[in-house]
Design an enzyme around this catalytic site. Structure first.
Site, PDB file in Angstrom:
ATOM      1  N   ALA A   1     -30.625   0.750  39.152  1.00 36.96           N
ATOM      2  CA  ALA A   1     -29.413   1.307  39.769  1.00 36.96           C
ATOM      3  C   ALA A   1     -29.625   1.683  41.234  1.00 36.96           C
ATOM      4  O   ALA A   1     -28.800   1.357  42.085  1.00 36.96           O
ATOM      5  CB  ALA A   1     -28.963   2.539  38.975  1.00 36.96           C
TER       6      ALA A   1
ATOM      7  N   SER B   1     -27.487   1.970  27.378  1.00 38.79           N
ATOM      8  CA  SER B   1     -27.800   1.013  26.300  1.00 38.79           C
ATOM      9  C   SER B   1     -26.548   0.701  25.487  1.00 38.79           C
ATOM     10  O   SER B   1     -26.541  -0.222  24.683  1.00 38.79           O
ATOM     11  CB  SER B   1     -28.870   1.605  25.376  1.00 38.79           C
TER      12      SER B   1
ATOM     13  N   CYS C   1     -12.674  35.136  24.757  1.00 35.41           N
ATOM     14  CA  CYS C   1     -13.189  34.038  25.597  1.00 35.41           C
ATOM     15  C   CYS C   1     -12.969  32.679  24.939  1.00 35.41           C
ATOM     16  O   CYS C   1     -13.241  31.651  25.553  1.00 35.41           O
ATOM     17  CB  CYS C   1     -14.667  34.223  25.906  1.00 35.41           C
TER      18      CYS C   1
ATOM     19  N   HIS D   1     -20.571  13.961  27.590  1.00 36.77           N
ATOM     20  CA  HIS D   1     -21.503  14.690  26.728  1.00 36.77           C
ATOM     21  C   HIS D   1     -21.826  16.081  27.268  1.00 36.77           C
ATOM     22  O   HIS D   1     -22.811  16.686  26.856  1.00 36.77           O
ATOM     23  CB  HIS D   1     -22.774  13.850  26.521  1.00 36.77           C
TER      24      HIS D   1
ATOM     25  N   PRO E   1     -31.647  -3.059  33.976  1.00 35.43           N
ATOM     26  CA  PRO E   1     -32.821  -3.939  33.966  1.00 35.43           C
ATOM     27  C   PRO E   1     -32.866  -4.821  32.717  1.00 35.43           C
ATOM     28  O   PRO E   1     -33.489  -5.882  32.724  1.00 35.43           O
ATOM     29  CB  PRO E   1     -34.014  -2.978  33.975  1.00 35.43           C
TER      30      PRO E   1
ATOM     31  N   CYS F   1     -23.019  36.616  24.779  1.00 31.92           N
ATOM     32  CA  CYS F   1     -21.890  36.918  25.655  1.00 31.92           C
ATOM     33  C   CYS F   1     -21.763  38.443  25.754  1.00 31.92           C
ATOM     34  O   CYS F   1     -21.668  39.114  24.723  1.00 31.92           O
ATOM     35  CB  CYS F   1     -20.609  36.319  25.082  1.00 31.92           C
TER      36      CYS F   1
HETATM   37  P1  OAD Z   1     -30.324   5.111  26.740  1.00 31.14           P
HETATM   38  O1  OAD Z   1     -31.660   5.741  26.866  1.00 31.14           O
HETATM   39  O2  OAD Z   1     -29.872   4.736  25.378  1.00 31.14           O
HETATM   40  O3  OAD Z   1     -30.248   3.814  27.645  1.00 31.14           O
HETATM   41  C1  OAD Z   1     -30.696   3.816  28.966  1.00 31.14           C
HETATM   42  C2  OAD Z   1     -30.375   2.485  29.591  1.00 31.14           C
HETATM   43  O4  OAD Z   1     -30.752   2.552  30.959  1.00 31.14           O
HETATM   44  C3  OAD Z   1     -31.143   1.306  28.983  1.00 31.14           C
HETATM   45  O5  OAD Z   1     -30.225   0.246  28.726  1.00 31.14           O
HETATM   46  C4  OAD Z   1     -32.134   0.923  30.075  1.00 31.14           C
HETATM   47  O6  OAD Z   1     -32.399  -0.483  30.086  1.00 31.14           O
HETATM   48  C5  OAD Z   1     -31.390   1.348  31.326  1.00 31.14           C
HETATM   49  N1  OAD Z   1     -32.228   1.666  32.493  1.00 31.14           N
HETATM   50  C6  OAD Z   1     -33.500   2.115  32.526  1.00 31.14           C
HETATM   51  N2  OAD Z   1     -33.912   2.306  33.799  1.00 31.14           N
HETATM   52  C7  OAD Z   1     -32.858   1.980  34.603  1.00 31.14           C
HETATM   53  C8  OAD Z   1     -32.636   1.986  36.013  1.00 31.14           C
HETATM   54  N3  OAD Z   1     -33.577   2.365  36.868  1.00 31.14           N
HETATM   55  N4  OAD Z   1     -31.429   1.577  36.476  1.00 31.14           N
HETATM   56  C9  OAD Z   1     -30.444   1.188  35.609  1.00 31.14           C
HETATM   57  N5  OAD Z   1     -30.605   1.169  34.266  1.00 31.14           N
HETATM   58  C10 OAD Z   1     -31.786   1.574  33.759  1.00 31.14           C
HETATM   59  O7  OAD Z   1     -29.299   6.112  27.454  1.00 31.14           O
HETATM   60  P2  OAD Z   1     -27.704   6.216  27.264  1.00 31.14           P
HETATM   61  O8  OAD Z   1     -27.093   4.874  27.067  1.00 31.14           O
HETATM   62  O9  OAD Z   1     -27.225   7.045  28.385  1.00 31.14           O
HETATM   63  O10 OAD Z   1     -26.343  11.544  24.082  1.00 31.14           O
HETATM   64  O11 OAD Z   1     -27.629   7.027  25.924  1.00 31.14           O
HETATM   65  C11 OAD Z   1     -26.377   7.477  25.475  1.00 31.14           C
HETATM   66  C12 OAD Z   1     -26.502   8.817  24.820  1.00 31.14           C
HETATM   67  O12 OAD Z   1     -27.545   8.780  23.850  1.00 31.14           O
HETATM   68  C13 OAD Z   1     -26.913   9.933  25.749  1.00 31.14           C
HETATM   69  O13 OAD Z   1     -25.844  10.471  26.504  1.00 31.14           O
HETATM   70  C14 OAD Z   1     -27.454  10.948  24.798  1.00 31.14           C
HETATM   71  C15 OAD Z   1     -28.256  10.043  23.875  1.00 31.14           C
HETATM   72  O14 OAD Z   1     -28.416  10.500  22.586  1.00 31.14           O
HETATM   73  C16 OAD Z   1     -26.324  12.849  23.883  1.00 31.14           C
HETATM   74  O15 OAD Z   1     -27.213  13.581  24.221  1.00 31.14           O
HETATM   75  C17 OAD Z   1     -25.095  13.322  23.194  1.00 31.14           C
END
Ligand code: OAD
Length: 278
Positions: free
Chosen positions: A261, A219, A146, A118, A244, A177
């Site tokens: 994590a 997630s 560019c 991303h 979690p 730019c």
């Molecule tokens: P989410 O916010 O959807 O999910 C975060 C996950 O991290 C959840 O499953 C939580 O349970 C878990 N979590 C929380 N605390 C944690 C910890 N301390 N250790 C391990 N896990 C933990 O985030 P993403 O799955 O990354 O896209 O979301 C995907 C995309 O949605 C992002 O990259 C972003 C968003 O829209 C863009 O910006 C394009």
């Protein structure tokens, strides 16, 4: 923590993919997206702050929101989980980190092969409106010099690399730019935009050919990123998940480690690669 046969398998792996989402950086102090109370998308509508349409209609609001986010990220450091992922490179021949995060924390911790699905909030690129590109009677605003990456490379004879490197995501009017005059924007994937095809193909190749994939803190609600652990499973890789909360992958994982994590990753690496107890 890890059943013995799986531990033996992991110790013999040549290619490991570490697939990460926002939970990876949660203990560094960056909120996740979908936490019900504190998640970024609980506080903001992504269509208003992180979409092409939003940048078309109120670019300064979008720029200011990203400035705030970048300032928050600048104040945090990689956590013990990022450090453990970086340490894995000295224990396994090939480690590929595939991250959905835009915060640069894997690289800051020392990981060398990081595919940023991303993008990265600290890189800027020229704003090229795909709709304008495809609407016949508009001339595209892509810079011939560019090629849309005004800041990544030199932009013609008008701007030097130093001019370009000096432009960063910071408060104030949206910069342009100095070579082509295009408005600049963060080099991240907004809602309504496709992923960089080179990065996606590299990630699919890594997932298809790895011996094990460790999925951390996602997630798995956003495609195509969420399909990568499944592709790895189809390819015969063992799947380890750290989160979690259970996700759609947990049931299919070879082991689901429920927890955070920064706590579990160092324990996993200790238990599998650094323990003499086998
Ligand atoms: P989410 O916010 O959807 O999910 C975060 C996950 O991290 C959840 O499953 C939580 O349970 C878990 N979590 C929380 N605390 C944690 C910890 N301390 N250790 C391990 N896990 C933990 O985030 P993403 O799955 O990354 O896209 O979301 C995907 C995309 O949605 C992002 O990259 C972003 C968003 O829209 C863009 O910006 C394009």
């Amino acid at each position: 923590m890890i059943p013995d046969p799986l531990r033996q398998h992991l110790r013999s792996c040549q290619n490991i993919v570490v697939f990460t989402g926002a939970g990876m950086s949660a203990e560094s102090g960056i909120p996740t997206f979908r936490d019900r109370f504190e998640g970024m998308w609980a506080l903001y509508d992504p269509q208003d702050v992180a979409s092409l349409d939003a940048f078309r209609h109120h670019p300064q609001t979008v720029w200011d929101w990203h400035v705030q986010l970048a300032d928050k990220i600048r104040q945090v450091a990689p956590n013990a989980g990022h450090a453990a992922v970086a340490r894995l490179e000295s224990l396994v021949p090939n480690v590929t980190v595939i991250t959905q995060n835009i915060d640069n924390l894997h690289q800051a911790a020392g990981s060398r092969t990081v595919l940023e699905l991303h993008g990265n909030i600290f890189r800027l690129k020229a704003f090229v409106d795909a709709d304008e590109l495809f609407a016949g009677d508009h001339s595209p605003i892509i810079c011939r010099i560019c090629d849309g990456y005004a800041v990544a490379d030199e932009c013609g004879t008008y701007a030097t690399k130093d001019d370009l490197a000096a432009i960063v995501l910071k408060a104030g009017p949206i910069p342009r730019c100095p070579g082509c005059g295009a408005r600049l924007r963060p080099d991240i994937v907004w809602f309504g935009e496709p992923l960089d095809i080179y990065v996606l193909e590299s990630a699919m190749r890594a997932a298809d050919t790895c011996d094990a994939l460790i999925c951390i803190g996602s997630s798995l609600e956003v495609q195509p990123a969420a399909s990568l652990p499944v592709r790895a499973k189809w390819g015969g890789a063992k799947i380890i998940e750290i989160n979690p909360e259970p996700t759609s992958l947990s049931f299919h994982a070879d082991v689901f480690l429920q927890g955070k994590a920064a706590e579990l990753l160092p324990q996993l690496i200790q238990a599998v690669w650094q323990s003499t107890n086998y």
